[in-house]
Scaffold this motif. Structure first.
Motif, mmCIF file in Angstrom:
data_model
loop_
_atom_site.group_PDB
_atom_site.id
_atom_site.type_symbol
_atom_site.label_atom_id
_atom_site.label_comp_id
_atom_site.label_asym_id
_atom_site.label_seq_id
_atom_site.Cartn_x
_atom_site.Cartn_y
_atom_site.Cartn_z
ATOM 1 N N ASP A 120 -6.447 1.239 -7.910
ATOM 2 C CA ASP A 120 -6.618 0.261 -8.952
ATOM 3 C C ASP A 120 -7.628 -0.789 -8.410
ATOM 4 O OD1 ASP A 120 -5.785 -2.530 -10.147
ATOM 5 O OD2 ASP A 120 -5.204 -0.908 -11.680
ATOM 6 N N TRP A 121 -8.665 -1.340 -9.116
ATOM 7 C CA TRP A 121 -9.486 -2.196 -8.415
ATOM 8 C C TRP A 121 -8.816 -3.569 -8.247
ATOM 9 C CZ3 TRP A 121 -13.664 -1.305 -6.178
ATOM 10 C CH2 TRP A 121 -14.561 -0.180 -6.474
ATOM 11 N N ASP A 122 -7.888 -4.187 -9.055
ATOM 12 C CA ASP A 122 -7.063 -5.101 -8.799
ATOM 13 C C ASP A 122 -6.397 -5.171 -7.454
ATOM 14 O OD1 ASP A 122 -7.992 -6.258 -11.111
ATOM 15 O OD2 ASP A 122 -6.102 -6.124 -12.219
ATOM 16 N N VAL A 123 -5.839 -4.006 -7.370
ATOM 17 C CA VAL A 123 -4.838 -3.861 -6.030
ATOM 18 C C VAL A 123 -5.914 -3.931 -4.604
ATOM 19 C CG1 VAL A 123 -3.528 -2.112 -4.677
ATOM 20 C CG2 VAL A 123 -3.173 -2.252 -7.114
ATOM 21 N N PHE A 124 -7.041 -3.202 -4.766
ATOM 22 C CA PHE A 124 -7.772 -3.068 -3.714
ATOM 23 C C PHE A 124 -8.438 -4.667 -3.604
ATOM 24 C CE2 PHE A 124 -12.337 -3.619 -2.660
ATOM 25 C CZ PHE A 124 -12.419 -3.302 -1.361
ATOM 26 N N MET A 125 -8.838 -5.210 -4.512
ATOM 27 C CA MET A 125 -9.445 -6.673 -4.286
ATOM 28 C C MET A 125 -8.461 -7.753 -3.711
ATOM 29 S SD MET A 125 -11.834 -6.835 -7.820
ATOM 30 C CE MET A 125 -13.116 -5.699 -8.091
ATOM 31 N N ALA A 126 -7.233 -7.734 -4.377
ATOM 32 C CA ALA A 126 -6.305 -8.542 -3.757
ATOM 33 C C ALA A 126 -5.824 -8.378 -2.548
ATOM 34 C CB ALA A 126 -5.177 -8.566 -5.083
ATOM 35 N N SER A 127 -5.344 -7.288 -2.336
ATOM 36 C CA SER A 127 -5.042 -6.879 -0.973
ATOM 37 C C SER A 127 -5.849 -6.886 0.051
ATOM 38 C CB SER A 127 -4.389 -5.308 -1.024
ATOM 39 O OG SER A 127 -5.527 -4.540 -1.395
ATOM 40 N N GLN A 137 -2.387 7.274 -4.374
ATOM 41 C CA GLN A 137 -2.916 5.992 -5.157
ATOM 42 C C GLN A 137 -3.758 5.046 -4.714
ATOM 43 O OE1 GLN A 137 1.151 4.750 -5.949
ATOM 44 N NE2 GLN A 137 0.894 5.047 -8.237
ATOM 45 N N LEU A 138 -3.736 5.087 -3.079
ATOM 46 C CA LEU A 138 -4.721 4.107 -2.528
ATOM 47 C C LEU A 138 -6.080 4.837 -1.995
ATOM 48 C CD1 LEU A 138 -1.904 2.367 -0.177
ATOM 49 C CD2 LEU A 138 -3.022 1.573 -2.310
ATOM 50 N N LYS A 139 -6.292 6.093 -2.451
ATOM 51 C CA LYS A 139 -7.785 6.608 -2.338
ATOM 52 C C LYS A 139 -8.767 5.942 -2.861
ATOM 53 C CE LYS A 139 -5.865 11.197 -0.694
ATOM 54 N NZ LYS A 139 -5.762 12.550 -0.959
ATOM 55 N N PRO A 140 -9.972 5.923 -2.471
ATOM 56 C CA PRO A 140 -10.978 5.062 -3.099
ATOM 57 C C PRO A 140 -11.316 5.571 -4.527
ATOM 58 C CG PRO A 140 -11.740 6.632 -1.333
ATOM 59 C CD PRO A 140 -10.195 6.428 -1.037
ATOM 60 N N ALA A 141 -11.260 6.785 -4.588
ATOM 61 C CA ALA A 141 -11.502 7.421 -5.995
ATOM 62 C C ALA A 141 -10.698 7.091 -7.008
ATOM 63 C CB ALA A 141 -11.605 9.034 -5.844
ATOM 64 N N VAL A 142 -9.430 6.626 -6.796
ATOM 65 C CA VAL A 142 -8.627 6.235 -7.746
ATOM 66 C C VAL A 142 -7.619 4.720 -7.654
ATOM 67 C CG1 VAL A 142 -8.106 8.634 -8.342
ATOM 68 C CG2 VAL A 142 -6.471 7.381 -6.555
ATOM 69 N N GLU A 184 4.187 -1.387 -0.120
ATOM 70 C CA GLU A 184 5.438 -0.503 -0.683
ATOM 71 C C GLU A 184 5.256 -0.163 -2.133
ATOM 72 O OE1 GLU A 184 10.251 -1.586 -0.453
ATOM 73 O OE2 GLU A 184 8.734 -2.961 0.100
ATOM 74 N N GLY A 185 5.720 0.838 -2.410
ATOM 75 C CA GLY A 185 5.710 1.171 -3.918
ATOM 76 C C GLY A 185 4.170 2.058 -4.105
ATOM 77 N N TYR A 186 3.503 2.103 -3.335
ATOM 78 C CA TYR A 186 2.268 2.861 -3.588
ATOM 79 C C TYR A 186 2.089 4.165 -2.727
ATOM 80 C CZ TYR A 186 0.293 -1.491 -6.071
ATOM 81 O OH TYR A 186 0.406 -2.552 -6.856
ATOM 82 N N THR A 187 1.717 4.985 -3.146
ATOM 83 C CA THR A 187 1.605 6.428 -2.472
ATOM 84 C C THR A 187 0.163 6.572 -2.084
ATOM 85 O OG1 THR A 187 0.621 7.564 -4.331
ATOM 86 C CG2 THR A 187 2.932 7.729 -4.085
ATOM 87 N N ARG A 229 -18.432 4.409 -5.713
ATOM 88 C CA ARG A 229 -17.620 4.314 -7.086
ATOM 89 C C ARG A 229 -17.943 3.179 -7.913
ATOM 90 N NH1 ARG A 229 -11.103 3.103 -7.495
ATOM 91 N NH2 ARG A 229 -11.377 2.469 -9.600
ATOM 92 N N ALA A 230 -18.217 2.139 -7.297
ATOM 93 C CA ALA A 230 -18.559 0.940 -8.348
ATOM 94 C C ALA A 230 -19.809 0.947 -8.955
ATOM 95 C CB ALA A 230 -18.370 -0.497 -7.321
#
Length: 248
Positions: A132-139, A125-130, A119-122, A54-55
């Protein structure tokens, strides 16, 4: 990170360090914790590979290459843990071939730790195709940074007078170094996208999420809530695969 979160982080990390060290030091519980690590490391490979694609498709060649290397590292880590299990004549249970019961279906759900962490994310929403980059990177930055310290701590409690344990120690120390590198590229990726203040705010938010998730998990462990499911089964003694030897 505020002072209370910092204190809770130290408390939760200390409790988890004590528990994980005791589990991996004890030869009876070592196979199960190794199996958990193998499943976690190997299980992240498809996710990271998809993110790499994706990137690259979005024009971020550098991030795509870093994610591809991350996926390759996780594959190697899975091999290290599989090799350690093989030396103990154990292997991870293939749950896909197990009968689907209520307990197995329940175990396939998101773990309590990750349920709290995200918590708060389905799941969608956490699938690699969708995602959020900020969510992935920080977590992932928080998880990788902490994992580097956890693996180093666990490696240090393994005995040097057992060949298999010594090999595992060396393997886990190399994994710790890889995790440090993963945290570094993720932090750099965040710095490329936002200001220092924004990065710190994002990291602090996910640090707080990690603290809450870790404390909930540790509380459950020491209260004896839930059952610890075996992740391993006996394997037939065989020659150690040369590829696995090379990775250790």
């Amino acid at each position: 990170m505020n002072f209370l979160t910092h204190v809770l982080h130290l408390a939760g990390s200390g409790a988890f360090a004590y528990y994980s060290a005791a589990q991996i030091r004890d030869s009876k519980t070592r196979p199960n914790i190794l199996a958990g690590f193998q499943l976690a490391e190997s299980g992240s490979v498809p996710f990271l590979s998809a993110l790499s694609d994706r990137a690259s498709a979005e024009g971020d060649t550098w991030l795509g290459e870093e994610l591809a290397k991350h996926a390759s590292d996780e594959t190697r880590h899975g091999h290290i843990f599989a090799h350690a299990l093989k030396q103990l004549n154990k292997q991870v249970i293939d749950f896909k071939r197990q009968p689907q019961t209520t307990s197995t279906k329940k175990s396939q759900q998101r773990s309590p730790f990750f349920a709290a962490f995200f918590e708060g994310y389905t799941q969608e929403q956490l699938k690699p195709a969708v995602i959020d980059w900020d969510v992935f990177m920080a977590s992932t930055y928080i998880l990788e940074l902490d994992a580097s310290k956890d693996f180093e701590r666990m490696a240090k409690v393994l005995p040097d007078n057992e060949p298999s344990a010594r090999n595992l120690k060396l393997g886990m120390l190399s994994i710790a170094q890889d995790e440090t590198g993963h945290a570094a590229y993720l932090y750099e990726a965040m710095m490329q996208r936002m200001s220092v203040a924004e990065v710190q705010k994002l990291v602090d938010m996910w640090r707080t999420r990690k603290v809450n998730a870790l404390l909930a998990m540790v509380g459950g462990i020491f209260q004896g809530n839930g059952e610890t499911r075996s992740l391993v089964q006996d394997s037939a003694p065989s020659e150690i695969d040369s590829e696995l030897l090379a990775t250790s």
